[in-house]
Design a protein around this motif. Structure first.
Motif, PDB file in Angstrom:
ATOM      1  N   GLY A 283      10.557  66.721 -27.957  1.00 22.99           N
ATOM      2  CA  GLY A 283       9.721  65.551 -27.703  1.00 22.99           C
ATOM      3  C   GLY A 283       8.273  65.921 -27.502  1.00 22.99           C
ATOM      4  N   SER A 284       7.556  65.001 -26.890  1.00 21.27           N
ATOM      5  CA  SER A 284       6.121  65.158 -26.714  1.00 21.27           C
ATOM      6  C   SER A 284       5.763  64.931 -25.246  1.00 21.27           C
ATOM      7  CB  SER A 284       5.407  64.112 -27.588  1.00 21.27           C
ATOM      8  OG  SER A 284       4.102  63.907 -27.125  1.00 21.27           O
ATOM      9  N   VAL A 285       4.651  65.519 -24.833  1.00 25.77           N
ATOM     10  CA  VAL A 285       4.212  65.320 -23.455  1.00 25.77           C
ATOM     11  C   VAL A 285       4.015  63.833 -23.170  1.00 25.77           C
ATOM     12  CG1 VAL A 285       2.467  65.890 -21.729  1.00 25.77           C
ATOM     13  CG2 VAL A 285       2.964  67.484 -23.551  1.00 25.77           C
ATOM     14  N   THR A 286       3.502  63.134 -24.157  1.00 24.89           N
ATOM     15  CA  THR A 286       3.197  61.722 -23.915  1.00 24.89           C
ATOM     16  C   THR A 286       4.456  60.878 -23.745  1.00 24.89           C
ATOM     17  OG1 THR A 286       3.049  61.414 -26.304  1.00 24.89           O
ATOM     18  CG2 THR A 286       0.991  61.803 -25.125  1.00 24.89           C
ATOM     19  N   ASP A 287       5.612  61.453 -24.078  1.00 18.97           N
ATOM     20  CA  ASP A 287       6.865  60.713 -23.867  1.00 18.97           C
ATOM     21  C   ASP A 287       7.374  60.862 -22.443  1.00 18.97           C
ATOM     22  OD1 ASP A 287       6.841  60.094 -26.551  1.00 18.97           O
ATOM     23  OD2 ASP A 287       8.015  61.855 -27.108  1.00 18.97           O
ATOM     24  N   GLN A 288       6.774  61.757 -21.688  1.00 20.19           N
ATOM     25  CA  GLN A 288       7.264  62.022 -20.336  1.00 20.19           C
ATOM     26  C   GLN A 288       6.871  60.878 -19.403  1.00 20.19           C
ATOM     27  OE1 GLN A 288       9.282  64.700 -20.317  1.00 20.19           O
ATOM     28  NE2 GLN A 288       8.661  64.601 -22.468  1.00 20.19           N
ATOM     29  N   ARG A 289       7.631  60.723 -18.333  1.00 24.20           N
ATOM     30  CA  ARG A 289       7.356  59.673 -17.360  1.00 24.20           C
ATOM     31  C   ARG A 289       7.243  60.257 -15.959  1.00 24.20           C
ATOM     32  NH1 ARG A 289       5.642  57.932 -20.918  1.00 24.20           N
ATOM     33  NH2 ARG A 289       6.208  56.153 -22.225  1.00 24.20           N
ATOM     34  N   ILE A 290       6.314  59.699 -15.230  1.00 22.41           N
ATOM     35  CA  ILE A 290       6.097  60.111 -13.849  1.00 22.41           C
ATOM     36  C   ILE A 290       6.599  58.974 -12.953  1.00 22.41           C
ATOM     37  CG2 ILE A 290       4.283  60.546 -12.137  1.00 22.41           C
ATOM     38  CD1 ILE A 290       2.715  61.924 -14.401  1.00 22.41           C
ATOM     39  N   PRO A 291       7.374  59.278 -11.914  1.00 25.85           N
ATOM     40  CA  PRO A 291       7.664  60.615 -11.400  1.00 25.85           C
ATOM     41  C   PRO A 291       8.935  61.263 -11.939  1.00 25.85           C
ATOM     42  CG  PRO A 291       8.390  58.981  -9.810  1.00 25.85           C
ATOM     43  CD  PRO A 291       7.796  58.217 -10.967  1.00 25.85           C
ATOM     44  N   SER A 292       9.781  60.542 -12.657  1.00 28.38           N
ATOM     45  CA  SER A 292      11.097  61.109 -12.975  1.00 28.38           C
ATOM     46  C   SER A 292      11.012  62.451 -13.694  1.00 28.38           C
ATOM     47  CB  SER A 292      11.897  60.106 -13.803  1.00 28.38           C
ATOM     48  OG  SER A 292      11.208  59.778 -14.995  1.00 28.38           O
ATOM     49  N   ASP A 293      10.104  62.591 -14.645  1.00 27.42           N
ATOM     50  CA  ASP A 293      10.064  63.812 -15.440  1.00 27.42           C
ATOM     51  C   ASP A 293       9.250  64.943 -14.815  1.00 27.42           C
ATOM     52  OD1 ASP A 293      11.742  62.883 -17.471  1.00 27.42           O
ATOM     53  OD2 ASP A 293      10.091  61.795 -18.421  1.00 27.42           O
ATOM     54  N   VAL A 294       8.688  64.709 -13.663  1.00 24.07           N
ATOM     55  CA  VAL A 294       7.997  65.823 -12.999  1.00 24.07           C
ATOM     56  C   VAL A 294       8.754  66.267 -11.744  1.00 24.07           C
ATOM     57  CG1 VAL A 294       5.674  65.392 -13.873  1.00 24.07           C
ATOM     58  CG2 VAL A 294       6.445  64.181 -11.836  1.00 24.07           C
ATOM     59  N   GLU A 295       9.977  65.816 -11.648  1.00 21.75           N
ATOM     60  CA  GLU A 295      10.822  66.320 -10.558  1.00 21.75           C
ATOM     61  C   GLU A 295      11.291  67.724 -10.914  1.00 21.75           C
ATOM     62  OE1 GLU A 295      13.927  63.508  -9.934  1.00 21.75           O
ATOM     63  OE2 GLU A 295      12.502  61.947  -9.305  1.00 21.75           O
ATOM     64  N   TRP A 296      11.416  68.556  -9.896  1.00 17.79           N
ATOM     65  CA  TRP A 296      11.813  69.940 -10.115  1.00 17.79           C
ATOM     66  C   TRP A 296      13.202  70.007 -10.738  1.00 17.79           C
ATOM     67  CZ3 TRP A 296       9.016  74.227 -10.058  1.00 17.79           C
ATOM     68  CH2 TRP A 296       9.709  75.449 -10.193  1.00 17.79           C
ATOM     69  N   GLY A 297      13.335  70.806 -11.796  1.00 15.69           N
ATOM     70  CA  GLY A 297      14.641  70.985 -12.410  1.00 15.69           C
ATOM     71  C   GLY A 297      14.784  70.280 -13.750  1.00 15.69           C
ATOM     72  N   GLY A 298      13.741  69.669 -14.202  1.00 13.22           N
ATOM     73  CA  GLY A 298      13.807  68.960 -15.482  1.00 13.22           C
ATOM     74  C   GLY A 298      13.901  69.898 -16.671  1.00 13.22           C
ATOM     75  N   TYR A 299      13.425  71.122 -16.450  1.00 14.38           N
ATOM     76  CA  TYR A 299      13.493  72.106 -17.529  1.00 14.38           C
ATOM     77  C   TYR A 299      14.861  72.772 -17.521  1.00 14.38           C
ATOM     78  CZ  TYR A 299      12.363  76.347 -20.207  1.00 14.38           C
ATOM     79  OH  TYR A 299      12.360  77.371 -21.108  1.00 14.38           O
ATOM     80  N   THR A 300      15.530  72.763 -18.669  1.00 10.73           N
ATOM     81  CA  THR A 300      16.887  73.305 -18.711  1.00 10.73           C
ATOM     82  C   THR A 300      16.957  74.674 -19.357  1.00 10.73           C
ATOM     83  OG1 THR A 300      17.207  72.083 -20.775  1.00 10.73           O
ATOM     84  CG2 THR A 300      17.966  71.046 -18.734  1.00 10.73           C
ATOM     85  N   GLY A 301      15.865  75.092 -19.996  1.00 12.34           N
ATOM     86  CA  GLY A 301      15.863  76.396 -20.640  1.00 12.34           C
ATOM     87  C   GLY A 301      16.680  76.400 -21.918  1.00 12.34           C
ATOM     88  N   GLY A 302      16.837  77.613 -22.457  1.00  8.28           N
ATOM     89  CA  GLY A 302      17.668  77.756 -23.640  1.00  8.28           C
ATOM     90  C   GLY A 302      16.924  77.695 -24.953  1.00  8.28           C
ATOM     91  N   ALA A 303      15.638  77.451 -24.894  1.00  6.35           N
ATOM     92  CA  ALA A 303      14.879  77.353 -26.139  1.00  6.35           C
ATOM     93  C   ALA A 303      13.893  78.507 -26.239  1.00  6.35           C
ATOM     94  CB  ALA A 303      14.131  76.021 -26.180  1.00  6.35           C
ATOM     95  N   PRO A 304      13.576  78.897 -27.455  1.00  8.48           N
ATOM     96  CA  PRO A 304      12.613  79.990 -27.645  1.00  8.48           C
ATOM     97  C   PRO A 304      11.245  79.610 -27.086  1.00  8.48           C
ATOM     98  CG  PRO A 304      13.725  79.417 -29.708  1.00  8.48           C
ATOM     99  CD  PRO A 304      14.068  78.358 -28.731  1.00  8.48           C
ATOM    100  N   VAL A 305      10.602  80.564 -26.444  1.00 10.45           N
ATOM    101  CA  VAL A 305       9.249  80.352 -25.930  1.00 10.45           C
ATOM    102  C   VAL A 305       8.277  81.134 -26.798  1.00 10.45           C
ATOM    103  CG1 VAL A 305       7.694  80.743 -23.992  1.00 10.45           C
ATOM    104  CG2 VAL A 305      10.042  79.979 -23.574  1.00 10.45           C
ATOM    105  N   GLU A 306       7.288  80.464 -27.253  1.00  8.66           N
ATOM    106  CA  GLU A 306       6.339  81.087 -28.181  1.00  8.66           C
ATOM    107  C   GLU A 306       5.029  81.393 -27.447  1.00  8.66           C
ATOM    108  OE1 GLU A 306       3.602  79.740 -31.979  1.00  8.66           O
ATOM    109  OE2 GLU A 306       5.189  78.401 -31.272  1.00  8.66           O
ATOM    110  N   LYS A 307       4.492  82.553 -27.684  1.00  9.47           N
ATOM    111  CA  LYS A 307       3.236  82.896 -27.004  1.00  9.47           C
ATOM    112  C   LYS A 307       2.038  82.280 -27.709  1.00  9.47           C
ATOM    113  CE  LYS A 307       0.235  86.416 -25.159  1.00  9.47           C
ATOM    114  NZ  LYS A 307      -0.111  87.822 -25.000  1.00  9.47           N
ATOM    115  N   GLY A 308       1.887  82.568 -28.956  1.00 13.70           N
ATOM    116  CA  GLY A 308       0.770  81.987 -29.701  1.00 13.70           C
ATOM    117  C   GLY A 308      -0.564  82.615 -29.327  1.00 13.70           C
ATOM    118  N   THR A 309      -1.599  82.094 -29.922  1.00 13.74           N
ATOM    119  CA  THR A 309      -2.940  82.605 -29.641  1.00 13.74           C
ATOM    120  C   THR A 309      -3.449  82.012 -28.338  1.00 13.74           C
ATOM    121  OG1 THR A 309      -3.855  80.783 -30.917  1.00 13.74           O
ATOM    122  CG2 THR A 309      -3.503  82.853 -32.084  1.00 13.74           C
ATOM    123  N   PRO A 310      -4.443  82.661 -27.723  1.00 12.37           N
ATOM    124  CA  PRO A 310      -4.965  82.156 -26.451  1.00 12.37           C
ATOM    125  C   PRO A 310      -5.374  80.679 -26.553  1.00 12.37           C
ATOM    126  CG  PRO A 310      -5.843  84.336 -26.878  1.00 12.37           C
ATOM    127  CD  PRO A 310      -5.073  83.926 -28.109  1.00 12.37           C
TER     128      PRO A 310
END
Length: 503
Positions: A469-496
């Motif tokens: 999804g996209s950041v703009t799809d997130q909702r406050i406060p539900s999506d900024v509660e601790w634990g919303g991130y479930t992991g399991g996906a590749p994390v990309e570093k990218g350029t600075p």
RNA sequence: GGCGGCGUAGCUCAGUAGGUCAGAGCAUCCGGCUCAUAAUCGGAAGGUCAUCGGUUCGAUCCCGAUCGCCGCUACCA
């Protein structure tokens, strides 16, 4: 139920191109709008251009164009500037549009029918060369034009007047019953002072001008600035169009204005609305000026800053972040190039950008490049909750700098958390996974909270975190509660995200 | 002239129905770390809270005066 949120900027006069001052207010409005979209509100963000009046007529004449053609060349420069600054206005009102004519005529007619607009004589000192009236204070020796250095004439002109003087008690009573509608509070006190100081009727029409909106009951006159310009806020809601219910949007939640137009927006405007039987605004957020190196920006001092030049240096998000974080909205702020670069390097490059980079690197080296899940009882959870609460209260008070300060508190806490745990020293395993999961979750929350200020970068971080999804799809406060991130996906570093600027 | 505001660490600013309220960020110095964009973390230093009086058991926060600075003072967006 979805609540609506309607916010406006002043409409900008098209006798000059967009400058830093315009950009400042417009960015604040955009960030506020983006925040309210995160809250799930149905947002309408309005900006636009003011295109009538003598100065436009003169500028058009000088350019050998019709006024309309002249405006048609300038107005898009504002719209384009806002596009480049990633402004998400939902509408762009121009006072030369038919819908605006309809709204102005409707408002004028209502006030006229209410008996609050009457024909009277405007007399004043008038410079023929300027084609403008002057007050005694503006004149040299009380009778000489300050521009042309020649004596002014005493002129009289028939004008329609709005009987503002009748509204003093009603305005005072209304403000008394609606404490806190003007933010910050000390600006509200200034407005009350203006009302208590006595109100004088003001003219709403001119016969000496043709570039404007004709009065519906007397076409010899065109509407003078106030009824024309202020009414734009209603025009965009469909006011004046019988097929539309303008109260779907009105009353407005916030008029963002500069401190120099308090009188017009907080005294004239509510009185006009009262007369017309239209609900009053729910709020005004008054900003100070963004000074340039301590001085008011002005053509005469040659310190006019073009915001579009700055985004070449620090990027759109760098510029947006700077004006939001560096100034306390309501007070004057001071723009300086050194300050711009300083903020960029410390807050964006060293803190946010660097945090994202170091987290991605460690996840790559110690977690196989796949983000682990956070733990529910992480020490960072409390810091996150504090940041969320601070951001909510900051935006609620229309204090972007406070909201961002709270958000950056979580960045600082996350950096400190990494230092304490030193995951880069450990062998891959559950311990490292836990720490990095916590860091990723903090970064996810940071990204949401920071997105109204730095939308482009936030979206990029979101993608690199591998969250769907996209950041703009997130909702406050539900999506900024601790634990919303479930992991399991590749994390990309990218350029600075924000390369350091070395001068 | 009238009304209003401001003057707190080098810089930008928070702050308090008056009693750990002397704070944050940046900059500086010392130390740690080296995953990270020479980034980061910890610590230190730094202010008689403009000046002088008053109220109070006690004032940066209340009152008065003084000095300095700045807004607004009515048809300019």
């Amino acid at each position: 139920m979805v609540s609506g949120f309607y916010v406006t900027t002043p409409i900008y006069y098209v006798n000059a191109e967009p400058h830093l001052g315009h950009a400042y207010t417009t960015i604040v409005g955009d960030a506020l709008s983006r925040w309210h979209r995160l809250l799930g509100d149905d947002v309408m963000y309005l900006t636009g251009t003011d295109e009538h009046g003598l100065k436009i007529r003169q500028a058009a004449d000088a350019a050998g164009q019709t006024p309309q053609a002249f405006c048609d060349t300038i107005a898009p420069k504002f719209a384009d500037a806002w596009t480049r600054l990633n402004i998400t206005n939902d509408d762009f009102i121009r006072t030369t549009e038919p819908r605006h004519y309809a709204a102005v005529k409707e408002l004028l007619q209502r006030c006229y029918d209410a008996g609050d607009i009457e024909l009277d004589t405007y007399s004043g000192k008038y410079c023929v060369a300027c084609e403008e009236y002057f007050t005694d204070e503006e004149l040299l020796d009380g009778s000489v034009c300050p521009i042309h250095k020649r004596p002014v004439d005493h002129f009289e002109e028939e004008n329609y007047f709005f009987r503002l003087s009748r509204f003093q008690d009603r305005l005072l009573k209304w403000y008394d019953e609606h404490p806190g509608v003007i933010k910050p509070e000390f600006r509200g006190n200034e407005a009350l002072g203006l009302i208590r100081g006595g109100l004088r009727d003001f003219s709403v029409s001119r016969t000496s001008l043709d570039w404007g909106i004709p009065l519906p009951w007397d076409e010899r006159h065109v509407a003078y600035v106030w009824f024309d310009a202020l009414t734009n806020y209603l025009s965009a809601t469909g006011f004046g169009d019988p097929s539309v219910d303008y109260t779907n949007r009105w009353p407005v939640d916030y008029h963002l204005i500069g401190k120099d137009i308090i009188r017009h927006h907080c005294v004239y405007w509510p009185a006009m609305l009262m007369s017309a039987g239209v609900d009053l605004p729910k709020g005004w957020a008054v900003g100070g000026w963004l000074l340039v190196d301590g001085e008011k920006m002005a053509k005469s001092t040659g310190n006019v800053v073009n915001p579009l030049d700055l985004i070449d240096v620090v990027g759109v998000d760098g510029f947006r972040y700077y004006v939001l974080a560096e100034t306390s909205y309501g007070s004057d702020g001071d723009f300086s190039f050194e300050g711009l670069v300083g903020r960029y390097n410390s807050d964006l490059a060293n803190n946010l950008g660097n945090l994202a980079a170091r987290v991605a690197t460690v996840v790559g080296k110690k977690c196989g490049g796949v983000g682990p899940a956070p733990r529910s009882d992480s020490p960072l959870a409390e810091a996150a909750a504090t940041a969320v609460a601070g951001a909510i209260s900051g935006w609620d008070a229309v204090a972007p700098s406070r909201a961002l300060d709270a958000t950056w508190g979580l960045i600082k806490a996350t950096n400190a958390y990494l230092e304490i745990n030193e995951p880069w020293k450990s062998e891959p395993g559950a311990e490292v996974d836990t720490v990095m999961g916590d860091a990723l979750e903090a970064l996810r929350i940071i990204t949401i909270l920071a997105s109204p200020a730095v939308p482009q970068t936030s979206e990029l971080i979101w993608q690199r975190l591998g969250i769907s999804g996209s950041v703009t799809d997130q909702r406050i406060p539900s999506d900024v509660e601790w634990g919303g991130y479930t992991g399991g996906a590749p994390v990309e570093k990218g350029t600075p995200l924000f390369p350091r600027i070395v001068s």
